[in-house]
Design a protein around this motif. Structure first.
Motif, PDB file in Angstrom:
ATOM      1  N   VAL A 143      -5.743 -21.554  43.636  1.00  0.00           N
ATOM      2  CA  VAL A 143      -7.100 -21.283  43.153  1.00  0.00           C
ATOM      3  C   VAL A 143      -7.559 -19.915  43.638  1.00  0.00           C
ATOM      4  CG1 VAL A 143      -9.502 -22.033  43.223  1.00  0.00           C
ATOM      5  CG2 VAL A 143      -7.679 -23.734  42.977  1.00  0.00           C
ATOM      6  N   SER A 144      -7.289 -19.598  44.898  1.00  0.00           N
ATOM      7  CA  SER A 144      -7.667 -18.287  45.433  1.00  0.00           C
ATOM      8  C   SER A 144      -7.021 -17.162  44.639  1.00  0.00           C
ATOM      9  CB  SER A 144      -7.258 -18.194  46.906  1.00  0.00           C
ATOM     10  OG  SER A 144      -7.550 -16.927  47.433  1.00  0.00           O
ATOM     11  N   ARG A 145      -5.732 -17.302  44.378  1.00  0.00           N
ATOM     12  CA  ARG A 145      -5.023 -16.246  43.632  1.00  0.00           C
ATOM     13  C   ARG A 145      -5.571 -16.096  42.216  1.00  0.00           C
ATOM     14  NH1 ARG A 145      -0.502 -18.767  46.232  1.00  0.00           N
ATOM     15  NH2 ARG A 145      -0.081 -19.961  44.334  1.00  0.00           N
ATOM     16  N   ARG A 146      -5.849 -17.206  41.566  1.00  0.00           N
ATOM     17  CA  ARG A 146      -6.298 -17.146  40.174  1.00  0.00           C
ATOM     18  C   ARG A 146      -7.731 -16.603  40.054  1.00  0.00           C
ATOM     19  NH1 ARG A 146      -4.891 -16.477  36.109  1.00  0.00           N
ATOM     20  NH2 ARG A 146      -5.465 -18.255  34.794  1.00  0.00           N
ATOM     21  N   ILE A 147      -8.569 -16.910  41.026  1.00  0.00           N
ATOM     22  CA  ILE A 147      -9.906 -16.309  41.014  1.00  0.00           C
ATOM     23  C   ILE A 147      -9.783 -14.795  41.134  1.00  0.00           C
ATOM     24  CG2 ILE A 147     -12.082 -16.095  42.277  1.00  0.00           C
ATOM     25  CD1 ILE A 147     -11.818 -19.039  43.024  1.00  0.00           C
ATOM     26  N   ALA A 148      -8.886 -14.341  42.000  1.00  0.00           N
ATOM     27  CA  ALA A 148      -8.676 -12.899  42.153  1.00  0.00           C
ATOM     28  C   ALA A 148      -8.178 -12.276  40.852  1.00  0.00           C
ATOM     29  CB  ALA A 148      -7.691 -12.633  43.296  1.00  0.00           C
ATOM     30  N   GLU A 149      -7.274 -12.970  40.172  1.00  0.00           N
ATOM     31  CA  GLU A 149      -6.732 -12.445  38.919  1.00  0.00           C
ATOM     32  C   GLU A 149      -7.800 -12.390  37.816  1.00  0.00           C
ATOM     33  OE1 GLU A 149      -2.242 -14.247  39.762  1.00  0.00           O
ATOM     34  OE2 GLU A 149      -3.490 -15.084  38.161  1.00  0.00           O
ATOM     35  N   ARG A 150      -8.756 -13.302  37.856  1.00  0.00           N
ATOM     36  CA  ARG A 150      -9.796 -13.368  36.835  1.00  0.00           C
ATOM     37  C   ARG A 150     -11.127 -12.796  37.334  1.00  0.00           C
ATOM     38  NH1 ARG A 150      -9.617 -19.390  34.283  1.00  0.00           N
ATOM     39  NH2 ARG A 150     -11.416 -18.491  33.193  1.00  0.00           N
ATOM     40  N   ALA A 151     -11.059 -11.950  38.354  1.00  0.00           N
ATOM     41  CA  ALA A 151     -12.268 -11.505  39.048  1.00  0.00           C
ATOM     42  C   ALA A 151     -13.273 -10.839  38.120  1.00  0.00           C
ATOM     43  CB  ALA A 151     -11.893 -10.559  40.193  1.00  0.00           C
ATOM     44  N   ASP A 152     -12.820  -9.941  37.270  1.00  0.00           N
ATOM     45  CA  ASP A 152     -13.754  -9.218  36.411  1.00  0.00           C
ATOM     46  C   ASP A 152     -14.428 -10.170  35.422  1.00  0.00           C
ATOM     47  OD1 ASP A 152     -14.795  -6.495  35.623  1.00  0.00           O
ATOM     48  OD2 ASP A 152     -13.979  -7.144  33.691  1.00  0.00           O
ATOM     49  N   GLU A 153     -13.642 -11.040  34.835  1.00  0.00           N
ATOM     50  CA  GLU A 153     -14.187 -12.025  33.897  1.00  0.00           C
ATOM     51  C   GLU A 153     -15.224 -12.922  34.575  1.00  0.00           C
ATOM     52  OE1 GLU A 153     -12.727 -16.327  32.174  1.00  0.00           O
ATOM     53  OE2 GLU A 153     -11.219 -14.901  32.890  1.00  0.00           O
ATOM     54  N   LEU A 154     -14.906 -13.397  35.784  1.00  0.00           N
ATOM     55  CA  LEU A 154     -15.807 -14.307  36.486  1.00  0.00           C
ATOM     56  C   LEU A 154     -17.083 -13.592  36.929  1.00  0.00           C
ATOM     57  CD1 LEU A 154     -13.169 -16.293  38.553  1.00  0.00           C
ATOM     58  CD2 LEU A 154     -14.550 -17.174  36.656  1.00  0.00           C
ATOM     59  N   ALA A 155     -16.963 -12.336  37.340  1.00  0.00           N
ATOM     60  CA  ALA A 155     -18.154 -11.587  37.739  1.00  0.00           C
ATOM     61  C   ALA A 155     -19.105 -11.421  36.555  1.00  0.00           C
ATOM     62  CB  ALA A 155     -17.756 -10.224  38.305  1.00  0.00           C
ATOM     63  N   HIS A 156     -18.562 -11.082  35.399  1.00  0.00           N
ATOM     64  CA  HIS A 156     -19.406 -10.940  34.210  1.00  0.00           C
ATOM     65  C   HIS A 156     -20.022 -12.286  33.809  1.00  0.00           C
ATOM     66  CE1 HIS A 156     -17.668  -6.921  33.777  1.00  0.00           C
ATOM     67  NE2 HIS A 156     -18.649  -6.668  32.937  1.00  0.00           N
ATOM     68  N   LEU A 157     -19.294 -13.371  34.028  1.00  0.00           N
ATOM     69  CA  LEU A 157     -19.829 -14.697  33.716  1.00  0.00           C
ATOM     70  C   LEU A 157     -21.003 -15.023  34.637  1.00  0.00           C
ATOM     71  CD1 LEU A 157     -19.553 -17.293  32.059  1.00  0.00           C
ATOM     72  CD2 LEU A 157     -17.924 -18.118  33.774  1.00  0.00           C
ATOM     73  N   ILE A 158     -20.855 -14.727  35.928  1.00  0.00           N
ATOM     74  CA  ILE A 158     -21.945 -14.970  36.881  1.00  0.00           C
ATOM     75  C   ILE A 158     -23.180 -14.167  36.491  1.00  0.00           C
ATOM     76  CG2 ILE A 158     -22.684 -14.579  39.262  1.00  0.00           C
ATOM     77  CD1 ILE A 158     -19.776 -15.217  40.102  1.00  0.00           C
ATOM     78  N   THR A 159     -22.997 -12.897  36.187  1.00  0.00           N
ATOM     79  CA  THR A 159     -24.127 -12.059  35.786  1.00  0.00           C
ATOM     80  C   THR A 159     -24.762 -12.570  34.500  1.00  0.00           C
ATOM     81  OG1 THR A 159     -23.221 -10.102  36.884  1.00  0.00           O
ATOM     82  CG2 THR A 159     -24.803  -9.714  35.129  1.00  0.00           C
ATOM     83  N   LYS A 164     -27.806 -12.036  38.212  1.00  0.00           N
ATOM     84  CA  LYS A 164     -27.627 -11.162  39.369  1.00  0.00           C
ATOM     85  C   LYS A 164     -26.829  -9.931  38.970  1.00  0.00           C
ATOM     86  CE  LYS A 164     -25.541 -14.022  42.142  1.00  0.00           C
ATOM     87  NZ  LYS A 164     -24.924 -14.518  43.399  1.00  0.00           N
ATOM     88  N   PRO A 165     -27.133  -8.774  39.537  1.00  0.00           N
ATOM     89  CA  PRO A 165     -26.406  -7.559  39.186  1.00  0.00           C
ATOM     90  C   PRO A 165     -24.908  -7.693  39.428  1.00  0.00           C
ATOM     91  CG  PRO A 165     -28.410  -7.005  40.356  1.00  0.00           C
ATOM     92  CD  PRO A 165     -28.269  -8.499  40.426  1.00  0.00           C
ATOM     93  N   VAL A 201     -32.330   0.477  43.080  1.00  0.00           N
ATOM     94  CA  VAL A 201     -32.160   0.590  41.633  1.00  0.00           C
ATOM     95  C   VAL A 201     -32.396  -0.776  40.999  1.00  0.00           C
ATOM     96  CG1 VAL A 201     -30.614   1.225  39.746  1.00  0.00           C
ATOM     97  CG2 VAL A 201     -30.502   2.454  41.939  1.00  0.00           C
ATOM     98  N   THR A 202     -33.393  -0.870  40.150  1.00  0.00           N
ATOM     99  CA  THR A 202     -33.714  -2.122  39.467  1.00  0.00           C
ATOM    100  C   THR A 202     -33.406  -1.994  37.978  1.00  0.00           C
ATOM    101  OG1 THR A 202     -35.989  -1.460  39.033  1.00  0.00           O
ATOM    102  CG2 THR A 202     -35.561  -2.549  41.123  1.00  0.00           C
ATOM    103  N   GLY A 203     -33.289  -3.140  37.303  1.00  0.00           N
ATOM    104  CA  GLY A 203     -33.103  -3.076  35.853  1.00  0.00           C
ATOM    105  C   GLY A 203     -31.999  -3.977  35.349  1.00  0.00           C
ATOM    106  N   ASP A 204     -31.233  -3.480  34.386  1.00  0.00           N
ATOM    107  CA  ASP A 204     -30.204  -4.239  33.684  1.00  0.00           C
ATOM    108  C   ASP A 204     -29.118  -4.683  34.655  1.00  0.00           C
ATOM    109  OD1 ASP A 204     -28.238  -5.252  32.067  1.00  0.00           O
ATOM    110  OD2 ASP A 204     -28.080  -3.488  30.762  1.00  0.00           O
ATOM    111  N   PRO A 205     -28.920  -5.973  34.828  1.00  0.00           N
ATOM    112  CA  PRO A 205     -27.919  -6.431  35.794  1.00  0.00           C
ATOM    113  C   PRO A 205     -26.484  -6.059  35.416  1.00  0.00           C
ATOM    114  CG  PRO A 205     -28.785  -8.271  34.524  1.00  0.00           C
ATOM    115  CD  PRO A 205     -29.638  -7.092  34.201  1.00  0.00           C
TER     116      PRO A 205
END
Length: 475
Positions: free
Chosen positions: A70-86, A91-92, A309-313
């Motif tokens: 799970v740790s490895r796969r989260i790292a591999e999908r990091a960009d996708e998951l960050a955009h999903l969280i935002t 959150k920015p 800096v405030t605005g578009d996350p």
């Protein structure tokens, strides 16, 4: 429309209704998700109950490798998951990326702790009556865990419940926050790639009004809840015979003493009062400054707040985004207005634009104002001047909350005194109370909850000691 499945006993499933998730910044629909039926919730709980003995007996290497995967796969999908969280949380991206990185570490730490997780032995022949006896002490999971998670860290706070559950061999049923279920559902996709047995995990995005049946179900003997105090304590009161772990709120204080590095303190407090739009249990809310440096400190703090800096996350440079909803922002705005009506002065911010609150600094706030006495959960800090370190520590302890506190000082004596006297679960010296390492014990006292997170601490909290005594041995 994109409709996400939920996870029922380790497999994807759909119910008979759907809910949509919208972005707090612009209101656009991010995705929809299927909602489990009552029968499917029952199936998930029954599966967790049925697999409990098998889960507890899983070899260490199976649990550890699942967590490492799970740790490895989260790292591999990091960009996708960050955009999903935002997308779902608002959150920015800079903070979303940090959260994903922490989730990678959380599962990695859990894998490492699983391999170290072992029993201990104790010679009992310290007295003549126990000659030839040896105790083997192990830890055993209470049973399946109900994990109820909040919106503010929709991936890593799920990780802090799922990872230690798997580590100790306890099935886990996750009920994510209705505002932010997509990150938990994505984590379910990754968990489904492991060799964990069916029933080891479910992710059930049900509305909050359906949570009571899960809380009360005797087949889920552990309830681990992160969220607001009134909800948490109502859960504890409703199931007094269950093992309940509560990570609740606070109104975290940052103390700035006369020997502090004022530039460092101002920059850290400005940022970490407003990170996650203040929607963190340990975001800086109360700033307690020793009087000899108060004027100089304020002269550094206000420019640091204005420079955020405030605005578009989704803008990589944005540091402060919207709150999770416009209703949340309206509540924070109302609390600010109530404080001002009671005599508080607005030194910065204080305005609302949709779901966003401008980073706000207040002074001369009455002690009983909500922005001081309650958890504001927004980008608002209250600055208070005190004459001495004694008064500063008394001010920290005047709260009914006690999660973490930060103390800016260069004095080792004051650091140990703060650790001794402050009524909180964690004291951060030389930095804001918002600091958290995911492997360290984390939790509060007073009305900030019971129990501890932090992988090994959480693993201990989800288990009980069991003693086997061997007799007739030659030691």
């Amino acid at each position: 429309m994109d409709v996400r499945t939920f996870w029922l006993a380790g497999r994807p499933a759909t119910g008979d209704s759907e809910l949509t998730v919208t972005n707090p910044h612009d209101g656009r629909v991010v995705a929809a998700h299927s909602v489990p039926t009552e029968a499917q919730v029952e199936e998930a709980v029954a599966a967790a109950d049925a697999v409990a003995k098998e889960a507890a007996a899983l070899p260490v290497h199976v649990r550890a490798e699942a967590l490492a995967h799970v740790s490895r796969r989260i790292a591999e999908r990091a960009d996708e998951l960050a955009h999903l969280i935002t997308s779902e949380n608002g959150k920015p991206l800079m903070w979303a990326r940090a959260e994903v990185g922490r989730a990678v570490s959380t599962f990695r730490f859990a894998a490492e702790e699983t391999r170290r997780w072992s029993g201990g032995v104790m010679r009992l022949d310290t007295e003549p009556a126990a000659a030839g006896r040896l105790a083997y002490v192990s830890r055993v999971p209470y049973g399946p865990v109900l994990a109820i998670t909040p919106f503010n860290f929709p991936l890593n706070l799920v990780a802090h419940k799922v990872a230690p559950s798997i580590a100790v061999g306890a099935p886990v049923v996750v009920k994510p926050a209705p505002a932010t279920p997509l990150s938990a559902l994505a984590l379910g996709e990754i968990l489904a790639e492991t060799d964990l047995p069916a029933g080891m995990f479910s992710v059930l995005p049900v509305p909050n009004d359906r949570a009571a049946s899960l809380v009360n179900d005797p087949r889920l003997p552990v309830v681990s809840f992160t969220g607001s105090g009134p909800v948490g304590y109502s859960i504890m009161d409703s199931v007094p015979r269950k093992h309940v772990v509560l990570e609740l709120g606070g109104n975290a204080a940052a103390v700035v003493l006369r020997d502090a590095d004022l530039d460092w303190a101002a920059s850290r407090i400005a940022l970490f009062s407003n990170y996650q739009a203040g929607q963190s249990c340990i975001a800086v809310q109360r700033v307690i400054v020793e009087e000899p440096v108060a004027e100089a400190f304020l002269g550094k703090l206000l420019p640091a707040v204005s420079a955020l800096v405030t605005g578009d996350p989704f803008d990589e440079k944005t540091q402060v985004g919207p709150l999770v909803s416009e209703a949340a922002a309206e509540r924070v705005e109302q609390w600010i207005e109530e404080a001002v009506a009671a005599g508080a002065r607005v030194l910065a911010g204080g305005t609302r634009d949709g779901a966003a609150i401008a980073p706000t600094v207040l002074a001369d706030v009455p002690a009983d104002a909500k922005v001081s006495a309650e958890e504001v959960f927004g980008p608002v800090m209250v600055v208070q001047t005190v004459p001495s370190a004694d008064a500063a520590f008394e001010a920290v302890n005047s709260s009914r909350y006690g999660l973490q506190a930060g103390v800016f000082t260069r004095s080792l004596d004051l650091a140990f005194r703060a650790n001794r006297e402050l009524e909180v679960g964690g004291v951060i010296i030389g930095d804001v109370p918002s600091y958290r390492a995911d492997q360290m014990p984390y939790g509060g006292v007073k009305e900030s909850g019971v129990g501890r997170e932090g992988l090994r601490s959480a693993m201990e909290d989800l288990t009980y000691e069991k003693t086997m005594v061997l007799t007739g041995l030659t030691l």
